[in-house]
Design a protein around this motif. Structure first.
Motif, PDB file in Angstrom:
ATOM      1  N   MET A   1     -28.767  33.114  20.406  1.00  0.00           N
ATOM      2  CA  MET A   1     -28.649  33.749  21.564  1.00  0.00           C
ATOM      3  C   MET A   1     -28.565  32.904  22.957  1.00  0.00           C
ATOM      4  SD  MET A   1     -29.089  36.934  21.123  1.00  0.00           S
ATOM      5  CE  MET A   1     -27.584  36.611  19.846  1.00  0.00           C
TER       6      MET A   1
ATOM      7  N   LEU B   1     -29.136  40.052  17.993  1.00  0.00           N
ATOM      8  CA  LEU B   1     -29.397  40.717  19.257  1.00  0.00           C
ATOM      9  C   LEU B   1     -30.491  41.996  18.618  1.00  0.00           C
ATOM     10  CD1 LEU B   1     -30.285  40.913  22.160  1.00  0.00           C
ATOM     11  CD2 LEU B   1     -28.271  42.255  22.268  1.00  0.00           C
TER      12      LEU B   1
ATOM     13  N   ASN C   1     -22.523  33.954  23.933  1.00  0.00           N
ATOM     14  CA  ASN C   1     -23.414  35.233  23.565  1.00  0.00           C
ATOM     15  C   ASN C   1     -24.185  35.951  24.596  1.00  0.00           C
ATOM     16  OD1 ASN C   1     -22.553  34.847  20.778  1.00  0.00           O
ATOM     17  ND2 ASN C   1     -24.145  33.751  20.294  1.00  0.00           N
ATOM     18  N   LYS C   2     -24.588  34.737  25.493  1.00  0.00           N
ATOM     19  CA  LYS C   2     -25.342  35.447  26.623  1.00  0.00           C
ATOM     20  C   LYS C   2     -24.554  36.064  27.696  1.00  0.00           C
ATOM     21  CE  LYS C   2     -28.343  32.848  28.555  1.00  0.00           C
ATOM     22  NZ  LYS C   2     -29.169  31.678  29.399  1.00  0.00           N
TER      23      LYS C   2
ATOM     24  N   HIS D   1     -24.425  40.848  18.388  1.00  0.00           N
ATOM     25  CA  HIS D   1     -25.173  42.049  18.107  1.00  0.00           C
ATOM     26  C   HIS D   1     -26.036  41.898  16.843  1.00  0.00           C
ATOM     27  CE1 HIS D   1     -25.529  45.855  15.719  1.00  0.00           C
ATOM     28  NE2 HIS D   1     -25.906  46.415  17.147  1.00  0.00           N
TER      29      HIS D   1
ATOM     30  N   LEU E   1     -26.996  47.584  23.171  1.00  0.00           N
ATOM     31  CA  LEU E   1     -26.546  47.057  21.814  1.00  0.00           C
ATOM     32  C   LEU E   1     -25.307  47.625  21.264  1.00  0.00           C
ATOM     33  CD1 LEU E   1     -30.016  47.557  19.883  1.00  0.00           C
ATOM     34  CD2 LEU E   1     -29.080  45.291  20.592  1.00  0.00           C
TER      35      LEU E   1
ATOM     36  N   VAL F   1     -22.761  45.496  23.017  1.00  0.00           N
ATOM     37  CA  VAL F   1     -22.540  44.195  22.444  1.00  0.00           C
ATOM     38  C   VAL F   1     -21.702  44.159  21.168  1.00  0.00           C
ATOM     39  CG1 VAL F   1     -23.821  42.277  21.697  1.00  0.00           C
ATOM     40  CG2 VAL F   1     -24.810  43.452  24.015  1.00  0.00           C
TER      41      VAL F   1
ATOM     42  N   ILE G   1     -24.047  39.596  26.320  1.00  0.00           N
ATOM     43  CA  ILE G   1     -25.050  40.428  26.646  1.00  0.00           C
ATOM     44  C   ILE G   1     -25.249  40.752  27.824  1.00  0.00           C
ATOM     45  CG2 ILE G   1     -27.518  40.392  26.399  1.00  0.00           C
ATOM     46  CD1 ILE G   1     -27.172  38.510  23.777  1.00  0.00           C
ATOM     47  N   GLU G   2     -25.256  39.761  29.076  1.00  0.00           N
ATOM     48  CA  GLU G   2     -25.349  39.765  30.337  1.00  0.00           C
ATOM     49  C   GLU G   2     -24.176  40.809  31.053  1.00  0.00           C
ATOM     50  OE1 GLU G   2     -25.556  36.092  32.045  1.00  0.00           O
ATOM     51  OE2 GLU G   2     -27.325  35.632  31.307  1.00  0.00           O
TER      52      GLU G   2
ATOM     53  N   PHE H   1     -30.247  37.032  30.874  1.00  0.00           N
ATOM     54  CA  PHE H   1     -30.911  37.194  29.826  1.00  0.00           C
ATOM     55  C   PHE H   1     -31.595  36.038  29.069  1.00  0.00           C
ATOM     56  CE2 PHE H   1     -30.261  36.554  25.083  1.00  0.00           C
ATOM     57  CZ  PHE H   1     -31.010  37.671  24.500  1.00  0.00           C
TER      58      PHE H   1
END
Length: 550
Positions: A475, A449, A480-481, A446, A435, A438, A484-485, A498
């Motif tokens: 998301m 998420l 965004n993906k 964030h 987190l 991100v 996060i990935e 993700f």
């Protein structure tokens, strides 16, 4: 002599008596001492912070017979006439009632006469109330006034004054007085007036004044009329129309725990006592705000939950003032706030149920035989897994991690270390770090998420549960993906996809069965019909043997 209100009796007489406006006191003191006075000043700031008081002190300091001085005597004819409002050379004009062009013309005519004192001073209060024509007529006079003429303009709304007026004045902004400063001043006045006031009552009066000294002294005066020279907290609450802290705490508990009958009963009691529900809402918000910096008496109430309650209730006052049924608006707002508080608990319960269903699914889908356990080594793992008939085993939906004892084979240890982390390890040890990364890359991703909960890690896929479609759609956006990935790859050590989910997606996934071949289906049907002990699975014979038998 007629009684004077406390704020008039104890109005400051000198610059060093002004409370918490040191930046203004210093500038004006230097201007008086060094004879660097401007012909026009603008005092701007909230009500009750000392604008008019400083204007009068400045007039007394300049026109005192012993002046210009920082310590006006207060006994000369000029000082007494200024205090009584009868001085011909110091005129206070209320712009709210003298706002037209004719009033400005009267000022210009009066300026032609010679002053009896050292300066001719005009204090124009609430100057922003002048109309456009009056402002235009005032421009030339303000820019080039006659010698020894001083204008002091005071306003609470400086943004309404034309820029042409602002550019001709020295502007000083007054600040709200702190609660500590108001408490100190009230204690000083209480000693002079021989009053007894409790610490709780003093804190309540100072906090309710909201930085306005005049409001604080007016409230103190009102409490004196109600309770006499000994003031307690209950007296202040009765004057304010507020409820006590115990009632506020009970109302908050009933709201967050969903005790609707108790909450309605408390509101009935507040109305029966003649208390204003709008004031009750303000007290409720103030109490929640104080709990952000203090430990609340409700142990289960966390700071982030307090913020959510404040967000729901903060707009309710406006709704109550616009509604024909203000109590209904308050009740609905408190119900919504309680539901939002309890939504976090329901999510935790759902998460625990999902984990329990996962555990049951793993047990029912695998056949396990206990391995010998070393009784002398309690730290050894409890069991290992051996599959009897791989042809019948269904493909596992979720990758399992089997505990391995310290005395096991090193090759198996390497295999274990290569496997991905378990769900609880991701959530407890690594999820906060994911987190944070991100957050550093993309704050908007964030924010959504952190509302999700880790559902499971399925191979190289991490599934996260969200509560509404809006969060899931946000998301699913490609940028965004990707953010996060990247964080998942950095902290999990491998490329991980993700996948955002909703609760209804979980029901679909849990009900879905893996595809089976015709042979697997026949074997399973035989086991269900005859029983596992009576079914013997033979390996398929080569075609050559079949031809020989034929």
């Amino acid at each position: 002599m007629a009684y004077l209100a406390l704020y008039r009796q104890h109005r400051p007489k000198k610059l060093d008596e002004i409370v918490e406006q040191s930046h203004i006191v210093r500038a004006l003191s230097n201007a008086i001492t060094e004879q660097r006075l401007s012909h026009s000043y603008l005092f701007a700031g909230p009500r009750g912070t000392g604008k008019t008081s400083v204007a009068r002190i400045l007039a007394r300091s300049l026109n005192c017979e012993q002046g210009p001085t920082l310590q006006p005597c207060g006994v000369c004819a000029s000082c007494k006439s200024i205090d009584q409002g009868t001085s011909m050379d110091v005129r206070e004009i209320d712009a709210a009632s003298n706002r037209n062009i004719d009033d400005i013309r009267n000022i210009r005519q009066n300026m032609q006469y010679m002053a009896e004192s050292r300066y001719k001073i005009y204090i124009i209060d609430e100057v922003h109330m002048l109309n456009d024509y009056a402002f235009n007529a005032f421009l030339k006079t303000l820019e080039e006034p006659p010698p020894n003429t001083l204008f002091i303009l005071a306003t609470t709304e400086a943004h309404k004054i034309p820029l042409t007026i602002l550019s001709r004045c020295q502007r000083y902004d007054f600040r709200r007085i702190s609660t500590k400063g108001i408490m100190s001043q009230i204690q000083k006045i209480s000693k002079q007036e021989s009053l007894e006031i409790s610490a709780e009552a003093l804190k309540t009066i100072s906090g309710r004044a909201e930085g306005c000294m005049r409001d604080a002294l007016s409230l103190l005066d009102q409490c004196l009329s109600f309770a006499g020279n000994h003031i307690e907290l209950d007296d202040v609450l009765a004057v304010l129309g507020s409820v006590d802290q115990k009632t506020l705490i009970c109302s908050i508990e009933a709201m967050i725990y969903g005790d609707i009958p108790k909450l309605l009963q408390l509101l009935d009691l507040i109305e029966a006592e003649g208390k204003d529900l709008v004031q009750f809402l303000r007290d409720l918000l103030l109490q929640l705000k104080e709990w952000l910096t203090e430990k609340p008496p409700i142990d289960t109430l966390l700071p982030e939950q307090i913020v959510e309650l404040l967000q729901v209730l903060s707009t309710t006052e406006w709704e109550m003032k616009q509604s024909t049924q203000p109590r209904l608006s308050l009740e609905l707002a408190m119900f919504r706030a309680g539901d939002q508080y309890r939504a976090g608990d329901r999510l935790s319960v759902l998460e625990s149920k999902i984990r329990a269903l996962e555990a049951l699914s793993k047990i029912s889908n695998s056949t396990e035989d206990p391995s010998p356990v070393d009784q002398g080594n309690p730290k050894q793992a409890v069991m290992s897994v051996e599959v009897k008939s791989p042809e019948v085993r269904k493909p596992e939906q979720v990758e399992q991690v089997v505990p391995i004892s310290k005395e096991s084979d090193p090759a198996k240890e390497e295999e274990k270390s290569a496997k991905p982390l378990r769900n609880d390890e991701i959530r407890m040890e690594t999820w906060d770090q994911i987190l944070m990364q991100v957050f550093r890359e993309k704050i908007s991703a964030h924010a959504i998420l952190k509302q999700g909960k880790v559902y499971r890690r399925n191979g190289n896929t991490l599934e996260v549960l969200f509560q509404n479609d809006f969060h899931k759609k946000i998301m699913e956006k490609e940028d965004n993906k990707q953010a996060i990935e990247r964080a998942l790859k950095h902290h999990l050590g491998e490329v991980t996809r993700f996948v955002p989910l909703l609760p209804r997606d979980i029901q679909v996934l849990s009900s879905a069965e893996p595809l089976q071949t015709q042979e697997d289906w026949l074997i399973q049907a035989a086991i269900q019909w005859a029983g596992k002990d009576k079914v013997e699975i033979a390996s398929p014979q080569p075609k050559e043997n079949q031809n020989q038998k034929g």
